[in-house]
Design a protein around this motif. Structure first.
Motif, mmCIF file in Angstrom:
data_model
loop_
_atom_site.group_PDB
_atom_site.id
_atom_site.type_symbol
_atom_site.label_atom_id
_atom_site.label_comp_id
_atom_site.label_asym_id
_atom_site.label_seq_id
_atom_site.Cartn_x
_atom_site.Cartn_y
_atom_site.Cartn_z
ATOM 1 N N LEU A 141 0.853 -1.181 0.000
ATOM 2 C CA LEU A 141 0.000 0.000 0.000
ATOM 3 C C LEU A 141 0.890 1.231 0.000
ATOM 4 N N TYR A 173 -5.082 4.445 0.273
ATOM 5 C CA TYR A 173 -3.839 4.074 -0.392
ATOM 6 C C TYR A 173 -4.078 3.550 -1.799
ATOM 7 N N ALA A 175 -3.258 0.352 -3.753
ATOM 8 C CA ALA A 175 -2.797 -1.023 -3.540
ATOM 9 C C ALA A 175 -2.110 -1.465 -4.825
#
Ligand SMILES: CC(C)(COP(=O)(O)OP(=O)(O)OC[C@H]1O[C@@H](n2cnc3c(N)ncnc32)[C@H](O)[C@@H]1OP(=O)(O)O)[C@@H](O)C(=O)NCCC(=O)NCCS
Length: 188
Positions: A141, A173, A175
């Motif tokens: 992340l 975030y 990913a």
């Protein structure tokens, strides 16, 4: 280019926990500007480290120059019933996020002290950590505003999987995922 004199050392759970004061001190130095945000406090980092380092298959690679810790990277395999993918904003087919403890290595942290950046040290730590992993893919992340890290990961072959907020007070975030073994690293 990686500087001469970079000493790499790999640690398992017990080894990493034995040097955790050094790890936390480097974290506090690197994240000094953000420590007042509860999510980035040393206490919360220590809690996350305790959880991550206690996981089966955990591994940490530390980099030292002249004996001084200048960076490290660590992670471990996602267990069955992991909560890693909770908070994913996009709907994806269930099989893309099914974990069995052997499928996906989560890269939890990577950091290098300011004085030693842009010399290939993070990439060296990253490659050393992932080179011999038995998992089929890795995930991490990254805060989309973290241009140095995000740029580095994309240049190292990582790709966007989706957007994910792991906790209510965490950032949303990006990913990222990458297939293992890494295409540019020969397994040892
Ligand atoms: C992200 C971080 C680990 C990179 O460490 P590093 O040792 O400088 O990384 P490397 O030298 O191996 O790779 C550098 C690459 O990162 C990218 N990069 C680094 N700084 C950058 C910047 N300011 N702008 C754009 N790209 C940058 C580039 O792709 C660069 O490659 P180049 O030098 O060939 O252009 C370091 O900046 C760091 O510790 N940041 C704070 C902690 C952090 O954010 N960790 C990641 C959490 S997801």
């Amino acid at each position: 280019m990686t500087p001469n004199g970079l000493d790499l050392q790999a640690y398992d759970t017990a080894g990493a926990q034995a040097i955790q004061d050094d790890l936390f001190a480097l974290y506090a130095q690197i994240y000094a500007d953000q420590l007042s945000d509860p999510f980035y406090s040393v206490e919360r980092f220590a809690e996350r480290f305790a959880g991550h380092s206690g996981r089966t298959g955990f591994e940490l690679v530390a980099g030292r120059i002249d004996g001084a810790l200048i960076g490290y990277a660590y992670g471990g395999p996602l267990p069955p019933r992991t909560q890693w993918w909770n908070g994913l904003r996009e709907a994806v087919p269930a099989e893309q996020t099914e974990e069995d403890g052997r499928r996906t290595f989560a890269l939890n942290e990577i950091m290098v002290t300011r004085d030693w950046r842009r010399r290939g040290i993070a990439r060296t730590l990253h490659d050393a950590l992932l080179a011999d992993r038995p998992e089929h893919r890795a995930t991490l992340l990254v805060d989309p505003g973290n241009t140095p890290a995000r740029t580095a990961y994309l240049s190292w072959g990582w790709q966007l999987f989706g957007h994910l907020q792991p906790f209510p007070d965490a950032p949303v975030y990006d990913a990222l995922v990458v297939d293992l073994p890494l295409s540019h690293v020969a397994a040892g």
